[in-house]
Design a protein around this motif. Structure first.
Motif, short mmCIF file in Angstrom:
data_model
loop_
_atom_site.label_atom_id
_atom_site.label_comp_id
_atom_site.label_asym_id
_atom_site.label_seq_id
_atom_site.Cartn_x
_atom_site.Cartn_y
_atom_site.Cartn_z
N ALA A 29 67.43 52.34 18.16
CA ALA A 29 67.12 53.51 17.44
C ALA A 29 65.68 53.46 16.78
O ALA A 29 65.06 54.60 16.23
N TRP A 30 65.28 52.20 16.31
CA TRP A 30 63.93 52.05 15.65
C TRP A 30 62.83 51.47 16.55
O TRP A 30 63.47 50.64 17.64
N GLY A 31 61.77 51.45 16.50
CA GLY A 31 60.85 50.83 17.25
C GLY A 31 59.54 50.36 16.09
O GLY A 31 59.61 50.73 15.11
N ARG A 32 58.69 49.33 16.79
CA ARG A 32 57.59 48.96 15.97
C ARG A 32 56.30 49.44 16.53
O ARG A 32 56.21 49.37 17.54
N ASP A 33 55.60 49.67 15.44
CA ASP A 33 54.32 50.40 15.86
C ASP A 33 53.54 49.59 16.88
O ASP A 33 53.47 48.36 16.63
N ALA A 34 52.74 49.94 17.81
CA ALA A 34 52.13 49.41 18.77
C ALA A 34 51.19 50.30 19.25
O ALA A 34 51.10 51.39 19.33
N ALA A 35 49.93 49.87 20.24
CA ALA A 35 49.21 50.57 21.13
C ALA A 35 48.91 49.80 22.14
O ALA A 35 49.00 48.62 22.30
N SER A 36 48.37 50.60 23.26
CA SER A 36 47.90 49.98 24.67
C SER A 36 46.44 49.43 24.04
O SER A 36 45.85 49.81 23.44
N TYR A 37 46.11 48.63 24.89
CA TYR A 37 44.89 47.92 24.96
C TYR A 37 43.58 48.98 25.32
O TYR A 37 43.94 49.91 26.17
N PRO A 38 42.46 48.90 24.55
CA PRO A 38 42.52 48.09 23.41
C PRO A 38 42.90 48.53 22.33
O PRO A 38 43.12 49.79 22.07
N HIS A 39 43.40 47.31 21.37
CA HIS A 39 44.08 47.82 20.25
C HIS A 39 42.97 48.27 19.15
O HIS A 39 41.99 48.29 19.06
N PRO A 40 43.60 49.02 18.09
CA PRO A 40 42.68 49.58 17.31
C PRO A 40 41.92 48.47 16.36
O PRO A 40 42.46 47.43 15.98
N TRP A 41 40.55 48.81 15.96
CA TRP A 41 39.82 47.81 15.23
C TRP A 41 39.39 48.74 14.06
O TRP A 41 38.72 49.80 14.23
N PRO A 42 39.37 48.23 12.79
CA PRO A 42 40.00 46.69 12.56
C PRO A 42 41.36 46.93 12.80
O PRO A 42 42.03 48.07 12.60
N PRO A 43 42.35 45.86 12.93
CA PRO A 43 43.81 45.84 12.94
C PRO A 43 44.27 46.50 11.66
O PRO A 43 44.10 46.26 10.51
N PRO A 44 45.15 47.42 12.15
CA PRO A 44 46.05 47.93 10.65
C PRO A 44 46.76 46.93 10.02
O PRO A 44 47.23 45.80 10.70
N PHE A 45 47.06 46.99 8.87
CA PHE A 45 47.77 46.23 7.90
C PHE A 45 49.01 46.46 8.43
O PHE A 45 49.60 47.60 8.55
N THR A 46 50.00 45.35 8.61
CA THR A 46 51.40 45.47 8.86
C THR A 46 52.29 44.79 7.86
O THR A 46 51.68 43.96 7.11
N THR A 47 53.48 45.52 7.72
CA THR A 47 54.53 45.34 6.90
C THR A 47 55.17 44.03 7.23
O THR A 47 55.04 43.38 8.36
N ILE A 48 56.18 43.51 6.13
CA ILE A 48 56.85 42.42 6.44
C ILE A 48 57.92 42.82 7.78
O ILE A 48 58.02 41.87 8.52
N ALA A 49 58.46 44.08 7.79
CA ALA A 49 59.36 44.41 8.76
C ALA A 49 58.50 44.23 10.29
O ALA A 49 59.22 43.61 11.09
N TRP A 50 57.21 44.70 10.28
CA TRP A 50 56.52 44.65 11.48
C TRP A 50 56.38 43.03 11.84
O TRP A 50 56.49 42.64 12.89
N ARG A 51 55.80 42.34 10.79
CA ARG A 51 55.49 40.71 11.18
C ARG A 51 56.68 39.95 11.87
O ARG A 51 56.77 39.15 12.47
N LEU A 52 58.08 40.19 10.98
CA LEU A 52 59.17 39.73 11.27
C LEU A 52 59.66 40.12 12.53
O LEU A 52 60.09 39.36 13.34
N SER A 53 59.59 41.33 13.01
CA SER A 53 60.03 41.98 14.25
C SER A 53 59.28 41.34 15.48
O SER A 53 59.82 40.87 16.29
N HIS A 54 57.88 41.15 15.06
CA HIS A 54 56.90 40.74 16.19
C HIS A 54 57.47 39.13 16.29
O HIS A 54 57.47 38.66 17.62
N LEU A 55 57.68 38.37 15.34
CA LEU A 55 57.90 37.09 15.37
C LEU A 55 59.44 36.82 16.21
O LEU A 55 59.28 35.90 17.24
N GLY A 56 60.43 37.53 15.88
CA GLY A 56 61.66 37.39 16.49
C GLY A 56 61.59 37.79 17.94
O GLY A 56 62.19 36.99 18.53
#
Length: 205
Positions: free
Chosen positions: A77-104
């Motif tokens: 029901a939830w998703g993690r913000d993302a983008a197709s290549y090329p990614h936005p520049w400069p990279p968006p600041f990401t929350t703890i939730a985003w970073r932990l989801s990415h790692l997991g």
């Protein structure tokens, strides 16, 4: 028997994993000198805290992606913000939730593409919007990756493409380099999560 080249990397991974989980869940963590430092468990508000405008985070799928994102990665029901290549520049600041989801997700998928089905995709991996569940999912992914590492012998460490993870350089590099890279991901995102926790604690009320 653990290959000699793998042993220090595995030890580093174990320490980084244990320290990060303790830093998020408490009640104490290793301060780095072997002494326990008290730390409170991460709250849901802190988990999703956006310290600056236009952060990338986790969002209800019905709400759509956030600023500069073009899609919501993951399953559920939830998703993690993302983008197709090329990614936005400069990279968006990401929350703890985003970073932990990415790692997991990275750990779980890399484990599957090393000694599992070699078929899991980002769409198969659930995005946990609850802090406690997300910490548990990270730890489960880390455990799966560790199990995958224990199955690697000296020949596997030198094999290019031993891990078939589709979102990195796994297809072009020997497995030992991928093991090193995963450690760096856990170490640097873990440090970022710890810093955001410090900023949240000291934020202006």
């Amino acid at each position: 028997m653990i290959p000699p080249r793998l042993a220090p990397l595995l030890e580093q991974f174990d320490f980084a994993r244990e320290r990060l989980v303790a830093r998020m869940a408490g009640p104490v963590m290793d301060s780095g000198d072997g002494t326990d430092t008290k730390v409170g468990p991460m709250t849901g508000e802190e988990f999703l805290w956006e310290p600056v405008p236009n952060c990338w985070s986790l969002r209800p799928r019905a709400d759509g992606p956030g600023p500069r994102a073009t899609l919501l990665a993951g399953g559920g029901a939830w998703g993690r913000d993302a983008a197709s290549y090329p990614h936005p520049w400069p990279p968006p600041f990401t929350t703890i939730a985003w970073r932990l989801s990415h790692l997991g997700e990275m750990l779980a998928l890399r484990a599957d593409h090393t000694n599992g089905t070699h078929a899991l995709t980002r769409d198969d991996h659930p995005v946990d919007a609850d802090a406690t569940d997300a910490i548990a999912a990270f730890d489960a992914g880390a455990a799966a990756w560790r199990t995958a590492l224990l199955g690697a012998d000296e020949e596997a460490l030198d094999t290019v493409g031993y891990c078939t993870y589709p979102h990195g350089s796994d297809a072009e590099e020997p497995f030992i380099d991928i093991v090193w890279w995963v450690n760096q991901e856990v170490l640097h995102h873990g440090a970022e999560i710890a810093l955001i926790r410090d900023l949240y604690r000291e934020r202006a009320h």
